[in-house]
Design an enzyme around this catalytic site. Structure first.
Site, mmCIF file in Angstrom:
data_model
loop_
_atom_site.group_PDB
_atom_site.id
_atom_site.type_symbol
_atom_site.label_atom_id
_atom_site.label_comp_id
_atom_site.label_asym_id
_atom_site.label_seq_id
_atom_site.Cartn_x
_atom_site.Cartn_y
_atom_site.Cartn_z
ATOM 1 N N HIS A 142 -1.740 -8.647 -2.543
ATOM 2 C CA HIS A 142 -1.085 -9.292 -1.408
ATOM 3 C C HIS A 142 -1.812 -10.580 -1.028
ATOM 4 O O HIS A 142 -1.403 -11.263 -0.086
ATOM 5 C CB HIS A 142 -1.012 -8.346 -0.207
ATOM 6 C CG HIS A 142 0.181 -7.444 -0.268
ATOM 7 N ND1 HIS A 142 1.274 -7.597 0.552
ATOM 8 C CD2 HIS A 142 0.468 -6.416 -1.081
ATOM 9 C CE1 HIS A 142 2.181 -6.684 0.244
ATOM 10 N NE2 HIS A 142 1.711 -5.948 -0.746
ATOM 11 N N ASP A 186 0.217 -0.773 -5.010
ATOM 12 C CA ASP A 186 0.735 -0.398 -3.696
ATOM 13 C C ASP A 186 0.868 1.107 -3.531
ATOM 14 O O ASP A 186 0.457 1.673 -2.519
ATOM 15 C CB ASP A 186 2.130 -0.999 -3.490
ATOM 16 C CG ASP A 186 2.117 -2.399 -2.921
ATOM 17 O OD1 ASP A 186 1.031 -2.908 -2.598
ATOM 18 O OD2 ASP A 186 3.199 -2.988 -2.791
ATOM 19 N N TRP A 191 0.818 -1.207 0.000
ATOM 20 C CA TRP A 191 0.000 0.000 0.000
ATOM 21 C C TRP A 191 0.855 1.261 0.000
ATOM 22 O O TRP A 191 0.332 2.345 -0.128
ATOM 23 C CB TRP A 191 -0.947 0.051 1.197
ATOM 24 C CG TRP A 191 -2.268 -0.627 1.031
ATOM 25 C CD1 TRP A 191 -2.915 -1.372 1.979
ATOM 26 C CD2 TRP A 191 -3.159 -0.610 -0.098
ATOM 27 N NE1 TRP A 191 -4.118 -1.829 1.492
ATOM 28 C CE2 TRP A 191 -4.298 -1.371 0.220
ATOM 29 C CE3 TRP A 191 -3.084 -0.028 -1.369
ATOM 30 C CZ2 TRP A 191 -5.350 -1.572 -0.661
ATOM 31 C CZ3 TRP A 191 -4.137 -0.223 -2.252
ATOM 32 C CH2 TRP A 191 -5.252 -0.985 -1.900
ATOM 33 N N ARG A 249 11.332 -5.289 7.668
ATOM 34 C CA ARG A 249 11.507 -6.367 6.686
ATOM 35 C C ARG A 249 12.738 -6.145 5.822
ATOM 36 O O ARG A 249 13.397 -7.099 5.395
ATOM 37 C CB ARG A 249 10.268 -6.443 5.795
ATOM 38 C CG ARG A 249 10.253 -7.551 4.761
ATOM 39 C CD ARG A 249 9.165 -7.298 3.733
ATOM 40 N NE ARG A 249 9.498 -6.158 2.886
ATOM 41 C CZ ARG A 249 8.591 -5.409 2.265
ATOM 42 N NH1 ARG A 249 7.311 -5.648 2.400
ATOM 43 N NH2 ARG A 249 8.977 -4.397 1.507
ATOM 44 N N HIS A 279 3.762 -10.712 5.025
ATOM 45 C CA HIS A 279 3.081 -9.578 4.410
ATOM 46 C C HIS A 279 2.063 -9.998 3.355
ATOM 47 O O HIS A 279 1.376 -9.132 2.797
ATOM 48 C CB HIS A 279 4.105 -8.633 3.773
ATOM 49 C CG HIS A 279 4.986 -7.941 4.757
ATOM 50 N ND1 HIS A 279 4.895 -6.592 5.036
ATOM 51 C CD2 HIS A 279 5.990 -8.402 5.549
ATOM 52 C CE1 HIS A 279 5.796 -6.258 5.939
ATOM 53 N NE2 HIS A 279 6.479 -7.343 6.269
ATOM 54 N N HIS A 300 -0.774 2.866 4.043
ATOM 55 C CA HIS A 300 -0.741 2.318 5.399
ATOM 56 C C HIS A 300 -1.059 3.381 6.443
ATOM 57 O O HIS A 300 -1.780 3.112 7.415
ATOM 58 C CB HIS A 300 0.622 1.689 5.679
ATOM 59 C CG HIS A 300 0.729 0.279 5.184
ATOM 60 N ND1 HIS A 300 -0.015 -0.755 5.726
ATOM 61 C CD2 HIS A 300 1.468 -0.279 4.194
ATOM 62 C CE1 HIS A 300 0.265 -1.881 5.103
ATOM 63 N NE2 HIS A 300 1.164 -1.620 4.163
ATOM 64 N N ASP A 327 -2.064 -4.619 4.859
ATOM 65 C CA ASP A 327 -1.591 -5.491 3.780
ATOM 66 C C ASP A 327 -2.695 -6.378 3.223
ATOM 67 O O ASP A 327 -2.817 -6.557 2.006
ATOM 68 C CB ASP A 327 -0.468 -6.403 4.289
ATOM 69 C CG ASP A 327 0.899 -5.747 4.282
ATOM 70 O OD1 ASP A 327 1.053 -4.662 3.690
ATOM 71 O OD2 ASP A 327 1.821 -6.333 4.873
ATOM 72 N N ASP A 335 7.443 -2.722 7.147
ATOM 73 C CA ASP A 335 8.164 -2.702 5.871
ATOM 74 C C ASP A 335 9.616 -2.286 6.083
ATOM 75 O O ASP A 335 10.525 -2.840 5.459
ATOM 76 C CB ASP A 335 7.487 -1.742 4.894
ATOM 77 C CG ASP A 335 6.299 -2.370 4.184
ATOM 78 O OD1 ASP A 335 6.316 -3.591 3.961
ATOM 79 O OD2 ASP A 335 5.346 -1.639 3.870
ATOM 80 N N HIS A 353 2.116 -4.722 -9.297
ATOM 81 C CA HIS A 353 2.046 -4.691 -7.837
ATOM 82 C C HIS A 353 2.396 -3.298 -7.309
ATOM 83 O O HIS A 353 1.690 -2.750 -6.456
ATOM 84 C CB HIS A 353 2.988 -5.738 -7.239
ATOM 85 C CG HIS A 353 2.828 -5.934 -5.772
ATOM 86 N ND1 HIS A 353 2.288 -7.078 -5.229
ATOM 87 C CD2 HIS A 353 3.128 -5.131 -4.718
ATOM 88 C CE1 HIS A 353 2.270 -6.969 -3.908
ATOM 89 N NE2 HIS A 353 2.782 -5.788 -3.579
ATOM 90 N N HIS A 399 0.084 -2.918 10.573
ATOM 91 C CA HIS A 399 0.560 -3.067 9.194
ATOM 92 C C HIS A 399 -0.146 -4.203 8.449
ATOM 93 O O HIS A 399 -0.605 -4.023 7.315
ATOM 94 C CB HIS A 399 2.066 -3.320 9.188
ATOM 95 C CG HIS A 399 2.659 -3.297 7.816
ATOM 96 N ND1 HIS A 399 3.046 -2.136 7.190
ATOM 97 C CD2 HIS A 399 2.896 -4.300 6.921
ATOM 98 C CE1 HIS A 399 3.510 -2.414 5.979
ATOM 99 N NE2 HIS A 399 3.434 -3.723 5.792
#
Length: 342
Positions: free
Chosen positions: A146, A173, A21, A68, A80, A26, A140, A65, A169, A136
């Site tokens: 996702h 996002d 996103w 990660r 995610h 988010h 997602d 994120d 994607h 989060h």
């Protein structure tokens, strides 16, 4: 494989590049959620996070994120998304047993961190970590790609958007939401959230908002979050790629495709925020507010439960093509390469 409860005590930093996103989406989900928290739930969340500002959830909404992307947080990449091994645009569906890999997925992560955030034996740091992950992952799971394995959630579908070569994607996002709002700052997210809250309270979403949380229960987080994933996944067949991937690769997706998709993006952001607010309220009311001194003392004497989340995972199965594709992406959910077309 690192355990699902691996400690993630790193400071929240600025988020760059393409995230699920994007930081705009988010933060907007989080701001919408803040609007629907009870005063008691809000005070609890602010205490856990050590932040009494008006962006206490929004400012940490993309922490997962950032984490990660670190060496220490690489283990959390699979949490995610859930790779629905369906066949869009012919069929779209999510099956938890089939689609959640052995290292976990968004559905198992939501269930795991719902347990953890409400367990009184965890330190405040661990509770804050669980809350950051929940904020989060509930965002997602509303992003259709996702919840889709095809071409690793659309990362492998190379397209042109507004003069740039990127992938489907990343457009969902980040780039389509930013086209709508015009920026990605917290103030942009807050302004967008106010519009969405107005639509939920008195506008076009008012008649359907109750259905977004109907049947949601923290006592069966797997079933609840699988339903959220299924709801978003259905749009892969109807909105994301109704005529298949090839049809999206013959021209610029802006403005025609953008115009066909942006309403669904706004709807899903609104759903994510409304669900997150309700989810945190249920956690607080059902678990945290019911603790009394006698119960807490007894709880601390009991052996701590296994909160690793491993008991929530489906039975192991052979690695699928989706798993192999994710491995080729180093486990990431999102590709962020973008080139301007000359």
């Amino acid at each position: 494989m690192a355990p699902l409860n691996k400690i993630a005590l790193v400071a929240f930093g600025s988020v760059t590049g393409v995230n699920a996103w994007g930081s705009l989406g988010h933060a907007t989900v989080a701001y919408v959620a803040q609007n629907y928290l009870t005063s008691e739930t809000a005070a609890w969340a602010q205490g856990v996070l050590g932040d009494t500002s008006d962006s206490y959830l929004a400012s940490i909404a993309s922490w997962a994120d950032s984490y990660r992307a670190t060496t220490a947080g690489k283990w959390s990449a699979s949490l995610h998304y859930i790779d629905a091994e369906d066949n869009p645009p012919t069929t779209c569906n999510v099956d938890y047993e089939r689609d959640c890999g052995s290292s976990g997925c968004s559905v198992s992560a939501i269930a795991n961190y719902t347990q953890r955030v409400s367990d009184g034996r965890l330190t405040n740091d661990h509770t804050a970590e669980a809350l950051r992950f929940l904020v989060h992952f509930l965002g997602d799971i509303t992003q259709p790609l996702h919840d889709e394995a095809y071409e690793t959630g659309g990362n492998g579908i190379k397209v042109t958007y507004n003069g740039y070569s990127d992938n489907l994607h990343s457009d969902w996002d980040t780039y389509m939401p930013q086209s709508l709002i015009g920026g990605s700052s917290l103030s942009d997210a807050k302004t967008w959230s106010e519009t969405l809250v107005s639509e939920i309270d008195s506008g076009s979403y008012k008649s359907e908002a109750a259905s977004w949380i109907e049947g949601d229960t923290i006592s069966d987080a797997i079933t609840t979050s699988t339903r959220w994933a299924s709801d978003a996944n259905a749009y892969v067949c109807t909105i994301v790629m109704p005529d298949g991937a090839a049809a999206l690769q013959t021209g610029d997706l802006y403005p025609d495709y953008y115009n066909s998709a942006i309403g669904t993006i706004e709807l899903q952001i609104a759903k994510g925020g409304y669900r997150l607010g309700n989810w945190l309220n249920m956690i607080y009311t059902s678990k945290i507010a019911k603790r009394d001194l006698e119960g807490f003392v007894k709880m601390t004497r009991d052996a701590a439960p296994d909160l690793s989340g491993r008991d929530l995972l489906p039975k192991p199965r052979p690695m699928s093509r989706a798993n192999l594709a994710r491995a080729a992406m180093d486990g990431s959910c999102c590709s962020e390469k973008r080139d301007h077309k000359h």
